[in-house]
Design an enzyme around this catalytic site. Structure first.
Site, PDB file in Angstrom:
ATOM      1  N   SER A 233      -2.961  32.192 -16.776  1.00 54.36           N
ATOM      2  CA  SER A 233      -3.814  32.025 -17.948  1.00 54.36           C
ATOM      3  C   SER A 233      -3.245  30.951 -18.843  1.00 54.36           C
ATOM      4  CB  SER A 233      -3.905  33.347 -18.733  1.00 54.36           C
ATOM      5  OG  SER A 233      -2.637  33.639 -19.301  1.00 54.36           O
ATOM      6  N   LYS A 234      -4.135  30.296 -19.592  1.00 53.97           N
ATOM      7  CA  LYS A 234      -3.695  29.176 -20.428  1.00 53.97           C
ATOM      8  C   LYS A 234      -2.823  29.633 -21.588  1.00 53.97           C
ATOM      9  CE  LYS A 234      -7.989  29.063 -23.143  1.00 53.97           C
ATOM     10  NZ  LYS A 234      -9.244  28.345 -23.318  1.00 53.97           N
ATOM     11  N   ARG A 235      -2.839  30.943 -21.884  1.00 54.16           N
ATOM     12  CA  ARG A 235      -1.964  31.443 -22.958  1.00 54.16           C
ATOM     13  C   ARG A 235      -0.495  31.347 -22.556  1.00 54.16           C
ATOM     14  NH1 ARG A 235      -5.671  34.266 -26.567  1.00 54.16           N
ATOM     15  NH2 ARG A 235      -7.159  32.557 -26.685  1.00 54.16           N
TER      16      ARG A 235
ATOM     17  N   ASN B 241       0.541  29.439 -19.478  1.00 53.13           N
ATOM     18  CA  ASN B 241       0.787  28.262 -18.654  1.00 53.13           C
ATOM     19  C   ASN B 241      -0.347  27.278 -18.894  1.00 53.13           C
ATOM     20  OD1 ASN B 241       2.936  27.725 -16.873  1.00 53.13           O
ATOM     21  ND2 ASN B 241       2.320  29.379 -15.505  1.00 53.13           N
TER      22      ASN B 241
END
Length: 493
Positions: free
Chosen positions: A253-255, A257
Protein backbone atom coordinates in the site's frame (compact mmCIF):
# COMPACT_ATOMS: atom_id res chain seq x y z
CA UNK A 1 -4.26 -25.42 -31.66
CA UNK A 2 -5.79 -22.38 -29.92
CA UNK A 3 -3.61 -19.29 -29.78
CA UNK A 4 -2.85 -18.25 -26.20
CA UNK A 5 -4.32 -14.81 -25.46
CA UNK A 6 -3.84 -13.03 -22.14
CA UNK A 7 -4.80 -9.55 -20.99
CA UNK A 8 -4.66 -6.96 -18.26
CA UNK A 9 -7.57 -4.65 -17.60
CA UNK A 10 -6.51 -1.79 -15.31
CA UNK A 11 -8.84 0.94 -14.09
CA UNK A 12 -7.67 4.47 -14.96
CA UNK A 13 -8.51 5.82 -11.51
CA UNK A 14 -5.13 6.73 -10.03
CA UNK A 15 -1.39 6.47 -10.41
CA UNK A 16 -0.10 3.46 -12.42
CA UNK A 17 0.43 0.84 -9.69
CA UNK A 18 3.44 -1.51 -9.46
CA UNK A 19 0.89 -4.30 -8.85
CA UNK A 20 -0.62 -3.61 -12.29
CA UNK A 21 2.86 -3.73 -13.85
CA UNK A 22 3.61 -7.02 -12.03
CA UNK A 23 0.43 -8.70 -13.30
CA UNK A 24 1.01 -7.23 -16.80
CA UNK A 25 4.56 -8.63 -16.88
CA UNK A 26 3.45 -12.16 -16.00
CA UNK A 27 0.59 -12.05 -18.54
CA UNK A 28 3.03 -10.81 -21.20
CA UNK A 29 5.61 -13.51 -20.39
CA UNK A 30 2.99 -16.29 -20.39
CA UNK A 31 1.60 -15.17 -23.76
CA UNK A 32 5.02 -14.68 -25.39
CA UNK A 33 6.34 -17.98 -24.02
CA UNK A 34 3.47 -19.73 -25.83
CA UNK A 35 3.78 -17.65 -29.01
CA UNK A 36 0.53 -15.88 -28.14
CA UNK A 37 -0.89 -12.37 -27.83
CA UNK A 38 -1.15 -9.92 -24.94
CA UNK A 39 -4.05 -7.44 -24.81
CA UNK A 40 -4.56 -4.23 -22.83
CA UNK A 41 -8.15 -3.31 -21.98
CA UNK A 42 -9.25 -0.28 -19.97
CA UNK A 43 -11.89 -0.81 -17.27
CA UNK A 44 -13.29 2.70 -17.08
CA UNK A 45 -16.88 2.06 -16.03
CA UNK A 46 -16.33 3.98 -12.77
CA UNK A 47 -17.35 7.27 -14.35
CA UNK A 48 -16.65 9.37 -11.27
CA UNK A 49 -13.03 8.32 -10.85
CA UNK A 50 -11.85 7.31 -14.33
CA UNK A 51 -9.81 9.86 -16.28
CA UNK A 52 -8.04 9.95 -19.63
CA UNK A 53 -4.99 11.43 -17.86
CA UNK A 54 -4.77 8.33 -15.68
CA UNK A 55 -5.24 6.12 -18.75
CA UNK A 56 -2.32 7.84 -20.50
CA UNK A 57 -0.18 7.39 -17.39
CA UNK A 58 -0.86 3.63 -17.55
CA UNK A 59 0.36 3.51 -21.16
CA UNK A 60 3.43 5.62 -20.38
CA UNK A 61 4.38 3.65 -17.27
CA UNK A 62 4.07 0.23 -18.93
CA UNK A 63 5.98 1.38 -22.00
CA UNK A 64 8.71 2.91 -19.84
CA UNK A 65 9.14 -0.55 -18.31
CA UNK A 66 9.32 -2.14 -21.76
CA UNK A 67 5.89 -3.82 -21.65
CA UNK A 68 4.16 -3.67 -25.06
CA UNK A 69 0.72 -5.03 -26.04
CA UNK A 70 -0.64 -6.41 -29.30
CA UNK A 71 -4.12 -4.91 -29.00
CA UNK A 72 -5.50 -2.02 -26.97
CA UNK A 73 -7.32 1.33 -27.06
CA UNK A 74 -4.26 3.18 -28.38
CA UNK A 75 -3.04 0.55 -30.88
CA UNK A 76 -6.38 -0.84 -32.06
CA UNK A 77 -7.09 -4.45 -32.97
CA UNK A 78 -9.87 -6.71 -34.29
CA UNK A 79 -11.77 -7.00 -30.99
CA UNK A 80 -12.37 -3.33 -30.11
CA UNK A 81 -13.44 -1.09 -28.67
CA UNK A 82 -10.96 -1.76 -25.86
CA UNK A 83 -12.46 0.75 -23.40
CA UNK A 84 -15.38 -0.62 -21.43
CA UNK A 85 -17.11 2.78 -21.42
CA UNK A 86 -17.47 2.39 -25.22
CA UNK A 87 -19.03 -1.08 -25.01
CA UNK A 88 -22.29 -0.20 -23.21
CA UNK A 89 -24.63 -1.63 -25.88
CA UNK A 90 -22.74 -4.94 -25.84
CA UNK A 91 -23.17 -5.35 -22.07
CA UNK A 92 -26.86 -4.40 -22.22
CA UNK A 93 -27.47 -7.08 -24.85
CA UNK A 94 -25.91 -9.81 -22.68
CA UNK A 95 -27.54 -8.54 -19.50
CA UNK A 96 -30.94 -8.69 -21.21
CA UNK A 97 -30.11 -12.24 -22.36
CA UNK A 98 -29.46 -13.35 -18.77
CA UNK A 99 -32.76 -11.83 -17.59
CA UNK A 100 -34.64 -13.49 -20.46
CA UNK A 101 -33.10 -16.87 -19.56
CA UNK A 102 -34.07 -16.43 -15.90
CA UNK A 103 -30.46 -16.25 -14.67
CA UNK A 104 -30.72 -12.59 -13.59
CA UNK A 105 -33.47 -10.19 -12.50
CA UNK A 106 -34.19 -6.47 -12.06
CA UNK A 107 -33.78 -5.36 -8.45
CA UNK A 108 -35.57 -2.20 -7.26
CA UNK A 109 -34.31 -2.19 -3.65
CA UNK A 110 -33.17 1.16 -2.31
CA UNK A 111 -29.73 1.64 -0.77
CA UNK A 112 -31.46 2.24 2.59
CA UNK A 113 -33.26 -1.11 2.44
CA UNK A 114 -30.08 -2.96 1.48
CA UNK A 115 -28.15 -1.29 4.34
CA UNK A 116 -30.89 -2.30 6.78
CA UNK A 117 -30.90 -5.94 5.59
CA UNK A 118 -27.12 -6.16 5.86
CA UNK A 119 -27.11 -4.57 9.32
CA UNK A 120 -29.69 -7.12 10.53
CA UNK A 121 -27.71 -10.02 9.03
CA UNK A 122 -24.50 -8.84 10.68
CA UNK A 123 -26.28 -8.41 14.01
CA UNK A 124 -27.40 -12.05 13.67
CA UNK A 125 -23.80 -13.07 12.78
CA UNK A 126 -24.90 -14.11 9.27
CA UNK A 127 -22.93 -13.51 6.07
CA UNK A 128 -24.22 -10.21 4.67
CA UNK A 129 -25.83 -10.92 1.29
CA UNK A 130 -28.82 -9.92 -0.79
CA UNK A 131 -32.02 -11.54 0.56
CA UNK A 132 -33.73 -12.20 -2.80
CA UNK A 133 -36.44 -9.59 -2.16
CA UNK A 134 -36.99 -8.76 -5.88
CA UNK A 135 -36.17 -12.17 -7.30
CA UNK A 136 -39.76 -13.36 -7.62
CA UNK A 137 -41.34 -10.21 -9.04
CA UNK A 138 -43.05 -11.24 -12.29
CA UNK A 139 -41.45 -10.22 -15.59
CA UNK A 140 -44.59 -8.24 -16.45
CA UNK A 141 -44.51 -6.23 -13.19
CA UNK A 142 -40.77 -5.62 -13.56
CA UNK A 143 -41.26 -4.27 -17.08
CA UNK A 144 -44.04 -1.94 -15.92
CA UNK A 145 -41.86 -0.55 -13.12
CA UNK A 146 -38.89 -0.09 -15.48
CA UNK A 147 -41.16 1.61 -18.05
CA UNK A 148 -42.37 3.97 -15.32
CA UNK A 149 -38.74 5.06 -14.85
CA UNK A 150 -38.10 3.32 -11.52
CA UNK A 151 -34.41 3.08 -10.64
CA UNK A 152 -33.10 -0.49 -10.71
CA UNK A 153 -30.06 -2.69 -11.10
CA UNK A 154 -29.72 -6.13 -12.68
CA UNK A 155 -28.61 -8.91 -10.30
CA UNK A 156 -27.47 -12.42 -11.10
CA UNK A 157 -28.94 -15.45 -9.39
CA UNK A 158 -26.53 -17.66 -7.48
CA UNK A 159 -27.09 -20.99 -5.69
CA UNK A 160 -27.32 -20.80 -1.91
CA UNK A 161 -26.10 -24.34 -1.23
CA UNK A 162 -23.23 -26.59 -2.26
CA UNK A 163 -19.72 -25.69 -3.36
CA UNK A 164 -18.14 -24.37 -6.52
CA UNK A 165 -14.94 -26.02 -7.69
CA UNK A 166 -12.45 -23.43 -8.97
CA UNK A 167 -9.59 -24.85 -11.02
CA UNK A 168 -6.62 -22.57 -10.40
CA UNK A 169 -3.42 -23.10 -12.39
CA UNK A 170 -1.32 -22.54 -9.25
CA UNK A 171 -3.42 -24.09 -6.47
CA UNK A 172 -5.24 -26.90 -8.26
CA UNK A 173 -8.92 -27.30 -7.26
CA UNK A 174 -10.18 -24.79 -4.71
CA UNK A 175 -13.64 -25.38 -3.19
CA UNK A 176 -15.67 -22.27 -2.31
CA UNK A 177 -19.12 -22.51 -0.72
CA UNK A 178 -22.04 -20.89 -2.52
CA UNK A 179 -23.35 -19.70 0.84
CA UNK A 180 -20.52 -17.12 0.76
CA UNK A 181 -21.66 -15.65 -2.57
CA UNK A 182 -23.91 -12.63 -2.93
CA UNK A 183 -26.37 -12.08 -5.77
CA UNK A 184 -23.96 -9.89 -7.63
CA UNK A 185 -25.10 -6.66 -9.32
CA UNK A 186 -24.28 -7.03 -13.04
CA UNK A 187 -25.65 -3.74 -14.37
CA UNK A 188 -25.69 -0.63 -12.19
CA UNK A 189 -28.55 1.88 -12.04
CA UNK A 190 -26.59 4.18 -14.39
CA UNK A 191 -26.73 1.48 -17.09
CA UNK A 192 -23.03 0.61 -16.83
CA UNK A 193 -21.81 -2.90 -16.04
CA UNK A 194 -19.95 -4.00 -12.92
CA UNK A 195 -16.56 -5.71 -13.09
CA UNK A 196 -18.14 -9.17 -13.14
CA UNK A 197 -20.35 -8.88 -16.21
CA UNK A 198 -17.94 -6.71 -18.21
CA UNK A 199 -15.01 -9.03 -17.52
CA UNK A 200 -16.77 -12.20 -18.57
CA UNK A 201 -18.32 -10.68 -21.70
CA UNK A 202 -15.07 -8.98 -22.77
CA UNK A 203 -12.84 -11.97 -22.08
CA UNK A 204 -15.17 -14.18 -24.14
CA UNK A 205 -15.56 -11.78 -27.08
CA UNK A 206 -11.83 -11.00 -27.11
CA UNK A 207 -10.89 -14.67 -27.16
CA UNK A 208 -8.94 -14.60 -23.88
CA UNK A 209 -7.69 -18.12 -23.12
CA UNK A 210 -5.87 -17.59 -19.81
CA UNK A 211 -6.68 -15.07 -17.08
CA UNK A 212 -3.79 -14.29 -14.73
CA UNK A 213 -5.07 -11.90 -12.05
CA UNK A 214 -4.40 -11.04 -8.41
CA UNK A 215 -5.41 -13.58 -5.76
CA UNK A 216 -7.72 -11.03 -4.10
CA UNK A 217 -10.22 -12.05 -6.82
CA UNK A 218 -10.14 -15.77 -5.96
CA UNK A 219 -13.01 -15.65 -3.40
CA UNK A 220 -15.35 -14.24 -6.06
CA UNK A 221 -14.35 -16.74 -8.79
CA UNK A 222 -17.57 -18.79 -8.45
CA UNK A 223 -19.64 -15.85 -9.72
CA UNK A 224 -17.47 -15.56 -12.84
CA UNK A 225 -17.61 -19.32 -13.43
CA UNK A 226 -21.40 -19.29 -13.02
CA UNK A 227 -21.73 -16.50 -15.60
CA UNK A 228 -19.78 -18.55 -18.16
CA UNK A 229 -22.12 -21.43 -17.41
CA UNK A 230 -25.23 -19.23 -17.81
CA UNK A 231 -24.01 -17.99 -21.20
CA UNK A 232 -22.94 -21.48 -22.31
CA UNK A 233 -19.38 -20.29 -23.00
CA UNK A 234 -16.09 -22.06 -22.43
CA UNK A 235 -14.31 -20.35 -19.57
CA UNK A 236 -10.64 -19.36 -19.83
CA UNK A 237 -8.10 -21.05 -17.58
CA UNK A 238 -7.79 -19.18 -14.30
CA UNK A 239 -4.58 -18.31 -12.49
CA UNK A 240 -4.63 -16.30 -9.24
CA UNK A 241 -1.26 -14.63 -8.70
CA UNK A 242 0.05 -13.99 -5.17
CA UNK A 243 -0.28 -10.39 -4.01
CA UNK A 244 2.73 -8.13 -3.58
CA UNK A 245 3.42 -7.40 0.09
CA UNK A 246 5.22 -4.82 2.19
CA UNK A 247 8.26 -6.03 4.18
CA UNK A 248 5.93 -6.45 7.21
CA UNK A 249 3.86 -8.92 5.10
CA UNK A 250 0.84 -6.57 4.86
CA UNK A 251 -0.69 -5.98 1.42
CA UNK A 252 1.38 -3.50 -0.59
CA UNK A 253 0.00 0.00 0.00
CA UNK A 254 1.12 3.54 -0.69
CA UNK A 255 0.93 4.34 3.03
CA UNK A 256 3.96 2.09 3.60
CA UNK A 257 5.67 1.92 0.21
CA UNK A 258 5.59 4.14 -2.87
CA UNK A 259 3.39 2.10 -5.25
CA UNK A 260 3.35 4.26 -8.38
CA UNK A 261 5.53 3.10 -11.29
CA UNK A 262 6.03 6.78 -12.19
CA UNK A 263 7.57 7.39 -8.75
CA UNK A 264 10.36 4.91 -9.48
CA UNK A 265 10.94 6.44 -12.91
CA UNK A 266 11.16 9.89 -11.30
CA UNK A 267 13.53 8.62 -8.58
CA UNK A 268 16.04 7.48 -11.20
CA UNK A 269 15.55 3.72 -11.27
CA UNK A 270 16.36 1.96 -14.54
CA UNK A 271 13.30 0.42 -16.23
CA UNK A 272 15.25 -2.79 -16.91
CA UNK A 273 16.04 -3.12 -13.19
CA UNK A 274 12.44 -2.42 -12.19
CA UNK A 275 11.12 -5.04 -14.62
CA UNK A 276 13.81 -7.48 -13.46
CA UNK A 277 12.72 -6.94 -9.83
CA UNK A 278 9.02 -7.40 -10.64
CA UNK A 279 9.95 -10.61 -12.47
CA UNK A 280 11.45 -11.90 -9.22
CA UNK A 281 8.17 -11.38 -7.36
CA UNK A 282 7.20 -14.97 -6.64
CA UNK A 283 9.12 -16.39 -9.62
CA UNK A 284 12.72 -17.37 -10.19
CA UNK A 285 14.72 -18.07 -13.32
CA UNK A 286 15.82 -21.76 -13.41
CA UNK A 287 19.50 -21.00 -12.61
CA UNK A 288 18.31 -18.75 -9.70
CA UNK A 289 20.36 -15.73 -10.82
CA UNK A 290 19.24 -12.32 -9.51
CA UNK A 291 19.75 -10.27 -12.68
CA UNK A 292 18.00 -11.07 -15.95
CA UNK A 293 16.40 -9.27 -18.91
CA UNK A 294 12.80 -9.41 -20.14
CA UNK A 295 13.90 -11.54 -23.11
CA UNK A 296 15.58 -14.02 -20.73
CA UNK A 297 12.48 -14.11 -18.52
CA UNK A 298 10.25 -14.87 -21.52
CA UNK A 299 12.63 -17.57 -22.75
CA UNK A 300 12.69 -19.40 -19.39
CA UNK A 301 9.16 -18.58 -18.20
CA UNK A 302 7.15 -21.38 -16.58
CA UNK A 303 3.99 -20.49 -14.65
CA UNK A 304 4.55 -23.54 -12.42
CA UNK A 305 7.64 -21.83 -10.97
CA UNK A 306 5.43 -19.16 -9.38
CA UNK A 307 5.55 -19.48 -5.59
CA UNK A 308 2.36 -18.88 -3.60
CA UNK A 309 4.10 -17.17 -0.66
CA UNK A 310 3.31 -13.44 -0.79
CA UNK A 311 6.27 -11.86 -2.61
CA UNK A 312 7.87 -9.01 -0.64
CA UNK A 313 8.26 -5.71 -2.50
CA UNK A 314 11.28 -4.27 -0.70
CA UNK A 315 12.54 -0.89 -1.96
CA UNK A 316 15.98 -1.55 -0.43
CA UNK A 317 16.33 -4.80 -2.40
CA UNK A 318 15.10 -3.03 -5.54
CA UNK A 319 17.70 -0.28 -4.97
CA UNK A 320 20.43 -2.92 -4.59
CA UNK A 321 19.39 -4.60 -7.84
CA UNK A 322 19.20 -1.23 -9.61
CA UNK A 323 22.77 -0.58 -8.44
CA UNK A 324 23.86 -3.83 -10.12
CA UNK A 325 22.35 -2.67 -13.40
CA UNK A 326 23.84 0.82 -13.11
CA UNK A 327 27.36 -0.38 -12.34
CA UNK A 328 27.38 -2.78 -15.29
CA UNK A 329 26.64 -0.03 -17.81
CA UNK A 330 29.54 1.20 -19.97
CA UNK A 331 30.50 4.56 -18.47
CA UNK A 332 29.48 6.46 -21.63
CA UNK A 333 26.02 4.90 -21.44
CA UNK A 334 25.83 5.64 -17.70
CA UNK A 335 26.52 9.33 -18.42
CA UNK A 336 23.96 9.32 -21.24
CA UNK A 337 21.30 7.71 -19.00
CA UNK A 338 21.87 10.34 -16.28
CA UNK A 339 21.48 13.07 -18.86
CA UNK A 340 18.31 11.49 -20.24
CA UNK A 341 16.88 11.07 -16.73
CA UNK A 342 17.17 14.64 -15.36
CA UNK A 343 19.53 16.81 -17.38
CA UNK A 344 17.55 16.54 -20.59
CA UNK A 345 16.58 19.75 -22.42
CA UNK A 346 12.85 19.38 -21.70
CA UNK A 347 13.28 19.13 -17.92
CA UNK A 348 16.03 21.75 -17.80
CA UNK A 349 13.84 24.22 -19.70
CA UNK A 350 11.11 23.87 -17.05
CA UNK A 351 13.59 24.74 -14.29
CA UNK A 352 15.77 27.34 -16.02
CA UNK A 353 13.32 30.31 -15.96
CA UNK A 354 12.85 29.96 -12.19
CA UNK A 355 16.55 29.64 -11.42
CA UNK A 356 17.86 32.27 -13.85
CA UNK A 357 16.27 35.16 -11.93
CA UNK A 358 17.84 34.11 -8.63
CA UNK A 359 21.52 33.42 -9.36
CA UNK A 360 24.55 35.57 -10.14
CA UNK A 361 26.89 32.69 -11.05
CA UNK A 362 26.32 29.19 -12.41
CA UNK A 363 27.93 27.76 -9.26
CA UNK A 364 24.93 28.98 -7.25
CA UNK A 365 22.54 26.75 -9.22
CA UNK A 366 23.26 23.45 -7.43
CA UNK A 367 22.64 24.74 -3.86
CA UNK A 368 19.48 26.58 -4.97
CA UNK A 369 17.96 23.99 -7.29
CA UNK A 370 19.45 20.66 -6.17
CA UNK A 371 16.06 19.51 -4.89
CA UNK A 372 14.81 19.34 -8.52
CA UNK A 373 17.27 16.48 -9.12
CA UNK A 374 16.88 14.68 -5.77
CA UNK A 375 14.58 11.93 -4.53
CA UNK A 376 14.37 11.91 -0.75
CA UNK A 377 15.59 15.10 0.96
CA UNK A 378 17.67 15.44 4.12
CA UNK A 379 15.09 17.54 5.98
CA UNK A 380 15.87 19.67 9.04
CA UNK A 381 13.09 19.56 11.71
CA UNK A 382 13.91 23.19 12.59
CA UNK A 383 12.42 24.22 9.21
CA UNK A 384 8.98 23.16 10.49
CA UNK A 385 9.02 25.33 13.61
CA UNK A 386 6.17 27.77 12.96
CA UNK A 387 5.40 31.19 14.40
CA UNK A 388 1.63 30.62 14.52
CA UNK A 389 1.11 26.83 14.52
CA UNK A 390 2.02 24.23 17.12
CA UNK A 391 3.46 20.81 16.20
CA UNK A 392 0.07 19.12 15.94
CA UNK A 393 -1.31 21.83 13.65
CA UNK A 394 1.78 21.60 11.42
CA UNK A 395 1.26 17.85 11.00
CA UNK A 396 -2.45 18.40 10.41
CA UNK A 397 -1.77 20.90 7.59
CA UNK A 398 0.74 18.51 5.97
CA UNK A 399 -1.63 15.53 6.23
CA UNK A 400 -4.68 17.35 4.86
CA UNK A 401 -2.62 18.82 2.02
CA UNK A 402 -1.24 15.37 1.19
CA UNK A 403 -4.75 13.86 1.06
CA UNK A 404 -5.95 16.73 -1.11
CA UNK A 405 -3.04 16.30 -3.52
CA UNK A 406 -3.46 12.51 -3.61
CA UNK A 407 -6.95 13.06 -5.04
CA UNK A 408 -5.71 15.54 -7.66
CA UNK A 409 -5.67 14.04 -11.16
CA UNK A 410 -4.82 17.09 -13.27
CA UNK A 411 -1.45 18.26 -12.01
CA UNK A 412 -0.79 21.96 -12.65
CA UNK A 413 0.14 25.01 -10.59
CA UNK A 414 -3.40 26.42 -10.52
CA UNK A 415 -4.97 23.22 -9.16
CA UNK A 416 -2.12 22.62 -6.70
CA UNK A 417 -2.65 26.17 -5.38
CA UNK A 418 -6.40 25.54 -5.06
CA UNK A 419 -5.72 22.41 -2.97
CA UNK A 420 -3.42 24.29 -0.57
CA UNK A 421 -5.85 27.22 -0.36
CA UNK A 422 -8.72 24.84 0.41
CA UNK A 423 -6.79 23.34 3.32
CA UNK A 424 -5.72 26.76 4.62
CA UNK A 425 -9.23 28.20 4.23
CA UNK A 426 -10.85 25.29 6.07
CA UNK A 427 -8.39 25.63 8.96
CA UNK A 428 -8.84 29.46 8.91
CA UNK A 429 -5.21 30.00 7.91
CA UNK A 430 -3.83 32.40 5.32
CA UNK A 431 -1.76 31.10 2.41
CA UNK A 432 1.33 32.76 3.92
CA UNK A 433 0.84 30.59 7.04
CA UNK A 434 0.83 27.37 5.01
CA UNK A 435 3.52 28.10 2.40
CA UNK A 436 6.57 27.88 4.74
CA UNK A 437 5.60 24.23 5.38
CA UNK A 438 5.47 23.59 1.63
CA UNK A 439 8.91 25.16 1.12
CA UNK A 440 10.35 23.04 3.93
CA UNK A 441 8.78 19.77 2.66
CA UNK A 442 9.32 20.16 -1.08
CA UNK A 443 12.64 22.04 -1.33
CA UNK A 444 14.25 21.27 2.02
CA UNK A 445 14.92 25.01 2.34
CA UNK A 446 13.26 27.96 4.08
CA UNK A 447 13.04 29.81 0.76
CA UNK A 448 13.83 28.94 -2.82
CA UNK A 449 12.29 29.32 -6.25
CA UNK A 450 8.46 29.44 -6.28
CA UNK A 451 7.46 26.27 -4.46
CA UNK A 452 4.15 26.06 -6.35
CA UNK A 453 6.03 26.06 -9.66
CA UNK A 454 8.46 23.54 -8.17
CA UNK A 455 5.60 21.20 -7.20
CA UNK A 456 4.24 21.34 -10.74
CA UNK A 457 7.70 20.62 -12.20
CA UNK A 458 8.77 17.75 -9.94
CA UNK A 459 5.34 16.19 -10.42
CA UNK A 460 2.74 14.43 -8.24
CA UNK A 461 4.81 11.41 -7.24
CA UNK A 462 7.77 13.27 -5.75
CA UNK A 463 5.57 15.99 -4.26
CA UNK A 464 3.44 13.47 -2.37
CA UNK A 465 6.49 11.42 -1.39
CA UNK A 466 8.20 14.46 0.12
CA UNK A 467 5.08 15.48 2.04
CA UNK A 468 4.94 11.94 3.46
CA UNK A 469 8.64 12.19 4.28
CA UNK A 470 8.06 15.48 6.15
CA UNK A 471 5.13 13.97 8.07
CA UNK A 472 7.21 10.96 9.11
CA UNK A 473 10.06 13.23 10.24
CA UNK A 474 7.61 15.04 12.52
CA UNK A 475 6.19 11.82 13.98
CA UNK A 476 3.35 11.05 11.56
CA UNK A 477 -0.29 10.93 12.64
CA UNK A 478 -1.73 8.73 15.40
CA UNK A 479 -4.80 6.56 14.69
CA UNK A 480 -6.92 8.95 16.73
CA UNK A 481 -5.62 11.96 14.78
CA UNK A 482 -6.19 10.22 11.45
CA UNK A 483 -9.85 9.61 12.40
CA UNK A 484 -10.35 13.23 13.46
CA UNK A 485 -8.55 14.62 10.42
CA UNK A 486 -10.44 12.35 8.03
CA UNK A 487 -13.68 13.94 9.30
CA UNK A 488 -12.17 17.38 8.73
CA UNK A 489 -11.08 16.33 5.25
CA UNK A 490 -14.55 14.98 4.39
CA UNK A 491 -16.08 18.30 5.52
CA UNK A 492 -13.79 20.16 3.10
CA UNK A 493 -15.63 18.56 0.19
Amino acid sequence: MTTVRTRIAPSPTGDPHVGTAYIALFNLCFARQHGGQFILRIEDTDQLRSTRESEQQIYDALRWLGIEWDEGPDVGGPHGPYRQSERGEIYKKYSDELVAKGHAFPCFCSAERLDQVRAEQMANKETPRYDGHCMNISAETSQQRIAAGESHVIRMKVPSEGVCQVNDMLRGTVEIGWDRMDMQVLMKADGLPTYFLANVVDDHLMGITHVLRGEEWLPSAPKLIKLYEYFGWEQPQLCYMPLLRNPDKSKLSKRKNPTSVTFYERMGFMPEAMLNYLGRMGWSIPDEREKFTLAEMIEHFDINRVSLGGPIFDVEKLSWLNGQWLRELPVEQFAAEVQKWAFNPEYMMKIAPHVQQRVETFSQIAPLAGFFFSGALNLDPALFEHKKLDGTQVRQVLQLTLWKLEALRQWDKERITECIQAVGGHLELKLRDVMPLMFASITGQASSVSVLDAMEIIGPDLTRFRLRQALELLGGASKKEVKEWEKLFAAMG
